[in-house]
Design a protein around this motif. Structure first.
Motif, PDB file in Angstrom:
ATOM      1  N   ARG A 154      -8.905   7.260   5.263  1.00 56.00           N
ATOM      2  CA  ARG A 154      -8.334   6.531   6.390  1.00 56.00           C
ATOM      3  C   ARG A 154      -8.883   5.114   6.488  1.00 56.00           C
ATOM      4  O   ARG A 154      -8.143   4.156   6.714  1.00 56.00           O
ATOM      5  N   ALA A 155     -10.170   4.956   6.351  1.00 54.34           N
ATOM      6  CA  ALA A 155     -10.802   3.641   6.516  1.00 54.34           C
ATOM      7  C   ALA A 155     -10.994   2.917   5.185  1.00 54.34           C
ATOM      8  O   ALA A 155     -11.636   1.870   5.153  1.00 54.34           O
ATOM      9  N   LYS A 156     -10.461   3.467   4.088  1.00 54.38           N
ATOM     10  CA  LYS A 156     -10.654   2.873   2.769  1.00 54.38           C
ATOM     11  C   LYS A 156      -9.297   2.488   2.189  1.00 54.38           C
ATOM     12  O   LYS A 156      -8.588   3.323   1.624  1.00 54.38           O
ATOM     13  N   THR A 157      -8.934   1.218   2.384  1.00 57.18           N
ATOM     14  CA  THR A 157      -7.615   0.758   1.946  1.00 57.18           C
ATOM     15  C   THR A 157      -7.448   0.888   0.440  1.00 57.18           C
ATOM     16  O   THR A 157      -6.377   1.274  -0.051  1.00 57.18           O
ATOM     17  N   PHE A 158      -8.484   0.584  -0.316  1.00 55.86           N
ATOM     18  CA  PHE A 158      -8.382   0.652  -1.775  1.00 55.86           C
ATOM     19  C   PHE A 158      -8.108   2.074  -2.235  1.00 55.86           C
ATOM     20  O   PHE A 158      -7.236   2.316  -3.091  1.00 55.86           O
ATOM     21  N   MET A 159      -8.820   3.043  -1.665  1.00 56.31           N
ATOM     22  CA  MET A 159      -8.598   4.434  -2.056  1.00 56.31           C
ATOM     23  C   MET A 159      -7.206   4.906  -1.637  1.00 56.31           C
ATOM     24  O   MET A 159      -6.548   5.663  -2.364  1.00 56.31           O
ATOM     25  N   THR A 160      -6.751   4.459  -0.466  1.00 60.33           N
ATOM     26  CA  THR A 160      -5.403   4.812  -0.026  1.00 60.33           C
ATOM     27  C   THR A 160      -4.363   4.259  -0.992  1.00 60.33           C
ATOM     28  O   THR A 160      -3.401   4.962  -1.356  1.00 60.33           O
ATOM     29  N   ALA A 161      -4.536   2.996  -1.393  1.00 54.57           N
ATOM     30  CA  ALA A 161      -3.577   2.386  -2.313  1.00 54.57           C
ATOM     31  C   ALA A 161      -3.582   3.089  -3.672  1.00 54.57           C
ATOM     32  O   ALA A 161      -2.514   3.307  -4.281  1.00 54.57           O
ATOM     33  N   ILE A 162      -4.760   3.444  -4.163  1.00 50.48           N
ATOM     34  CA  ILE A 162      -4.846   4.165  -5.444  1.00 50.48           C
ATOM     35  C   ILE A 162      -4.137   5.510  -5.339  1.00 50.48           C
ATOM     36  O   ILE A 162      -3.362   5.907  -6.234  1.00 50.48           O
ATOM     37  N   ALA A 163      -4.402   6.254  -4.261  1.00 50.94           N
ATOM     38  CA  ALA A 163      -3.772   7.569  -4.080  1.00 50.94           C
ATOM     39  C   ALA A 163      -2.261   7.436  -3.961  1.00 50.94           C
ATOM     40  O   ALA A 163      -1.495   8.239  -4.531  1.00 50.94           O
ATOM     41  N   ALA A 164      -1.787   6.414  -3.228  1.00 50.51           N
ATOM     42  CA  ALA A 164      -0.345   6.207  -3.072  1.00 50.51           C
ATOM     43  C   ALA A 164       0.303   5.878  -4.418  1.00 50.51           C
ATOM     44  O   ALA A 164       1.390   6.382  -4.737  1.00 50.51           O
ATOM     45  N   SER A 165      -0.356   5.029  -5.197  1.00 51.66           N
ATOM     46  CA  SER A 165       0.170   4.674  -6.513  1.00 51.66           C
ATOM     47  C   SER A 165       0.255   5.912  -7.412  1.00 51.66           C
ATOM     48  O   SER A 165       1.242   6.114  -8.137  1.00 51.66           O
ATOM     49  N   PHE A 166      -0.785   6.760  -7.342  1.00 54.21           N
ATOM     50  CA  PHE A 166      -0.796   7.982  -8.151  1.00 54.21           C
ATOM     51  C   PHE A 166       0.329   8.929  -7.726  1.00 54.21           C
ATOM     52  O   PHE A 166       1.016   9.534  -8.580  1.00 54.21           O
ATOM     53  N   VAL A 167       0.542   9.071  -6.412  1.00 51.67           N
ATOM     54  CA  VAL A 167       1.598   9.949  -5.913  1.00 51.67           C
ATOM     55  C   VAL A 167       2.962   9.456  -6.390  1.00 51.67           C
ATOM     56  O   VAL A 167       3.823  10.252  -6.819  1.00 51.67           O
ATOM     57  N   MET A 168       3.184   8.130  -6.330  1.00 52.91           N
ATOM     58  CA  MET A 168       4.473   7.575  -6.754  1.00 52.91           C
ATOM     59  C   MET A 168       4.705   7.826  -8.242  1.00 52.91           C
ATOM     60  O   MET A 168       5.806   8.220  -8.670  1.00 52.91           O
ATOM     61  N   PHE A 169       3.665   7.600  -9.047  1.00 49.85           N
ATOM     62  CA  PHE A 169       3.816   7.819 -10.491  1.00 49.85           C
ATOM     63  C   PHE A 169       4.025   9.304 -10.796  1.00 49.85           C
ATOM     64  O   PHE A 169       4.838   9.667 -11.656  1.00 49.85           O
TER      65      PHE A 169
END
Length: 796
Positions: A114-129
């Motif tokens: 929640r408080a880690k934008t970089f980790m959120t972005a990495i997880a979102a990118s992985f989900v999309m791929f």
């Protein structure tokens, strides 16, 4: 005692409709459509429609994930994102998989990222791929499709970062008034992508996407100026070009049109509208060499009309987000004002210096009786006694030099010894003078008058010298003030803007912020806000926010807020926190009812800490008055900004002039720079001081000067030392130092005692040291005794 009675306050009982209404409100839950919810639904729908490269729609997925990380109640927004995709020609199967995976994955890891934008972005990118990969496994796999999935994942990664700034603005309940530059750009990008979601929506000959794109550029250009208008225009042009097959020339048209709209903003809304029209016309002619336009003239006119009729309240609301010039200052004027004040203060300083020189040049009479005084006294005595004497001719005409010298010798002897003995009168004068007794009485009477006159002359001279010293001190203060005003000071407007944004995020209303950075690179932040009525908001809420923004610890000075009764506002100043802190403990005991020792420990301006101890002559009330006067005047002068030398000389002059009797007191002064840890000892007739190091070593600071109030010119002895974390400064009156009469060096027993005391508490050390001194005296109080211990520690 009466029994305690519990009084139950009256409570009105509601029933019927009120109860039913509350129940219905609870049942509506998340389906209660607030303004923020409506905005989220609309944005989600349009982002679902937005696509790039004629088939990729990563924006809706990134938006959905950004909301899920905030709160799971936003999970239903995915339905509206999917609904937006269904209204386009996009293949929705892959994105249904992506939405489902997002819901599952981020429901599990939401609290961790929640408080880690970089980790959120990495997880979102992985989900999309992963969603794209699952879809390709179910259909067909091509290298080109894998590359496109990688590109789409990167877009999701970047857009999640952008939404980390933009989404909080939408979902916050309180209205934000000021945005940072990052938030402003991210809002502009989000708005551009939302506008691109209006692609393929045509009403008659009007393309809705172009109308709202131009309208958005106009709003930001009008409120934010040319730079904001050009930035937002270019952003909208880039997103528009990516979401359709339109020519990239649209980027330059939007950017140039936004630039001109911002330039013409001074002409009002119509001026900005004309700037948009001119920008489109100029670039169209430049690119095509003809009148064929890239953006239809009708669409531009429609956007301009919507912009012109937009309500003032909405424009004022947008101005708070886009206007970057609200907190700028006119540096040219401020520099001129600073120069004028500096020159005027310099004139005042020079004037006081001239006054000090004038008073200081008055010469002091060095002898009680000089040559002129002697001649006058001889003439007056001769006029009074000898003029009508029968022997006058014999003494003064026939034996002038002998008689004159005899009387001079008598006066000289009287000056030296204060009285005249018969055997010291010259023999010739005894034999010749027939009125010897009257002559001696006249000489003694005239001498007493002259002595009183001389004493008053001396007092007058000392008073003038005191005035000269005060003038010189005032001149120094004004000169220091002029230098402080003229020093290089930067108004850090970018820090001010960041603080406005930070306070706005926390919902703290601030009226005015001024951030100064001085030549020593220290910040000084002046803040004005609504009074909190002593709820300590400045210390508990505001100071931590400022520290976080500037990256340095700050403290409030002065300790008390200044409230304005007219405006209801309070103003205070935050300065950089000192590197060192000091705690002081004092223990003392008096020989009589009143202790003749006085002490003080106070914070001074510019990060200084003063410890002072004065021992009055003798003991009792008289000694107390002398020491209290010294400490009181010292406090006032030091807090007013006087140099320590000027302050001590002033105290000395006051004590010298205060009474014809002998009045004096010692002055023991220690000043610690809380930024550097340097300590300066100033001793005037004071007992030795000590520094107990953190490792147990003890250093002695000795003095041999006389107390103040004895001589006109005081001998100031100054010693400099460096303090470290955990060191102690030990100051005491001579009653404590003289307690052990069995040792030749008085300081030796203090050194041994300090080494034995293991406590780290300054008050405990002061109490223990005083108890040891009393025991050395045989449990008798033979003198006033005071011990002052200050502990220095470094703030981590």
């Amino acid at each position: 005692m009466a029994d305690k009675i519990n009084v139950i306050p009256y409570q009105r009982v509601y029933s019927g409709q009120a109860h039913t209404y509350m129940g219905e409100r609870k049942k509506t839950g998340i389906f209660h459509l607030s303004k923020n919810m409506f905005m989220l639904v609309l944005v989600g729908f349009l982002l679902g429609r937005a696509n790039i490269l004629d088939g990729l729609a990563p924006f809706g997925i990134a938006f959905y994930i950004s909301l899920l990380t905030k709160d799971k109640k936003y999970s239903y927004i995915g339905l509206f994102v999917l609904l937006g995709m269904f209204t386009t020609h996009i293949n929705t199967a892959k994105y249904i998989i992506a939405l489902a995976l997002s819901f599952i994955v981020f429901l599990v890891i939401r609290d961790k990222v929640r408080a880690k934008t970089f980790m959120t972005a990495i997880a979102a990118s992985f989900v999309m791929f992963l969603a794209g990969l699952i879809y390709m496994l179910a259909t067909e796999i091509y290298i080109y499709d894998l590359v496109m999935e990688g590109f789409e994942s990167v877009v999701v990664f970047v857009f999640v970062y952008i939404l980390s700034y933009a989404v909080p603005i939408i979902i916050q309940r309180r209205n934000r008034k000021v945005l940072s530059n990052e938030e402003l750009i991210c809002i502009a990008i989000l708005s551009a992508v939302v506008v691109s979601g209006l692609a393929n929506i045509v009403i008659g000959n009007f393309r809705i996407k172009n109308i709202f794109g131009i309208l958005l550029t106009l709003i930001f250009a009008y409120n934010g100026g040319a730079s904001i208008g050009a930035s937002v225009g270019i952003t909208i042009g880039i997103i528009t070009s990516m979401s359709s097959i339109e020519t990239p020339m649209v980027i330059s048209i939007y950017g140039f049109s936004g630039l001109l709209a911002g330039i013409f903003k001074d002409l009002g809304k119509k001026g900005s509208a004309i700037g948009i029209i001119l920008g489109n016309a100029i670039l169209t002619f430049y690119i095509n060499g003809s009148t064929e336009v890239l953006i239809q003239f009708e669409e531009i006119i429609a956007s301009c009309m919507l912009f012109i009729i937009m309500p003032r309240a909405m424009m004022q609301y947008m101005e708070k987000f886009a206007n970057a010039n609200n907190y700028k200052i006119d540096k040219t004027r401020s520099e001129r004002i600073k120069e004028m004040i500096y020159l005027r203060l310099k004139e005042y300083s020079n004037a006081f210096s001239e006054l000090a020189t004038t008073y200081g040049n008055i010469a002091e009479k060095e002898k009680l009786i000089d040559q002129n005084d002697m001649a006058n006294m001889v003439d007056e005595v001769a006029e009074k006694i000898c003029k009508h004497c029968g022997m006058c001719r014999s003494c003064w005409h026939n034996n002038f030099y002998s008689t004159y010298n005899d009387i001079v010798n008598v006066i000289s002897y009287l000056e030296s010894y204060g009285k005249i003995k018969s055997e010291k009168i010259p023999q010739v004068l005894k034999k010749r003078c027939i009125k010897l007794d009257s002559l001696i009485d006249a000489i003694m009477g005239r001498f007493e008058v002259h002595k009183v006159h001389y004493e008053w002359q001396r007092r007058l001279f000392e008073s003038r010298q005191l005035v000269a010293e005060q003038f010189e001190g005032v001149a120094h203060i004004i000169d220091d003030l002029s230098k402080e005003i003229n020093m290089k000071i930067d108004f850090r407007t970018e820090v001010e803007d960041a603080l406005y944004v930070a306070f706005d995020k926390e919902g703290i209303p601030i009226d005015k912020i001024t951030v100064l950075e001085k030549e020593d690179e220290k910040f000084e932040i002046a803040i004005e806000k609504r009074a909190c009525f002593d709820r300590k908001q400045c210390d508990e809420r505001i100071a931590p926010i400022v520290s976080k923004v500037i990256g340095r610890d700050v403290v409030r000075k002065p300790k008390l807020c200044k409230a304005d009764a007219k405006t209801g506002n309070c103003s205070f100043t935050l300065t950089e926190a000192e590197k060192y802190r000091i705690a002081t403990g004092v223990a003392r005991v008096s020989k009589d009812d009143i202790c003749g020792d006085s002490y003080s420990f106070i914070d001074l301006p510019d990060g200084k800490y003063m410890m002072a101890l004065s021992d009055g002559m003798g003991s009792g009330e008289r000694a107390a008055k002398e020491s209290q006067a010294s400490i009181s005047v010292l406090e006032q002068l030091m807090e007013a900004g006087f140099e320590k030398d000027v302050a001590i000389k002033t105290i000395n002059s006051i004590l010298v002039l205060k009474s014809s009797e002998e009045t004096f007191s010692t002055m023991d002064l220690s000043m610690v720079d809380l930024y550097t840890g340097k300590v300066e000892f100033v001793k005037i007739g004071a007992a030795s001081s000590f520094i107990k190091r953190a490792n147990g070593d003890v250093e002695v600071i000795r003095s041999t000067s006389l107390p103040i109030g004895i001589l006109n010119n005081v001998d100031i002895e100054s010693f400099g030392q460096r303090l470290n974390n955990g060191d102690f400064v030990v100051m005491m009156s001579d009653g404590v130092l003289d307690a052990d009469s069995d040792v030749d060096e008085k300081e030796q027993w203090i050194i041994s005692a300090l080494k034995k005391i293991k406590s780290k508490n300054p008050q405990r050390i002061a109490d223990d040291l005083l108890d040891m001194a009393i025991k050395k005296y045989g449990n008798k109080i033979k003198d006033d005794m005071t011990v002052m211990i200050s502990k220095v520690w470094e703030v981590r």
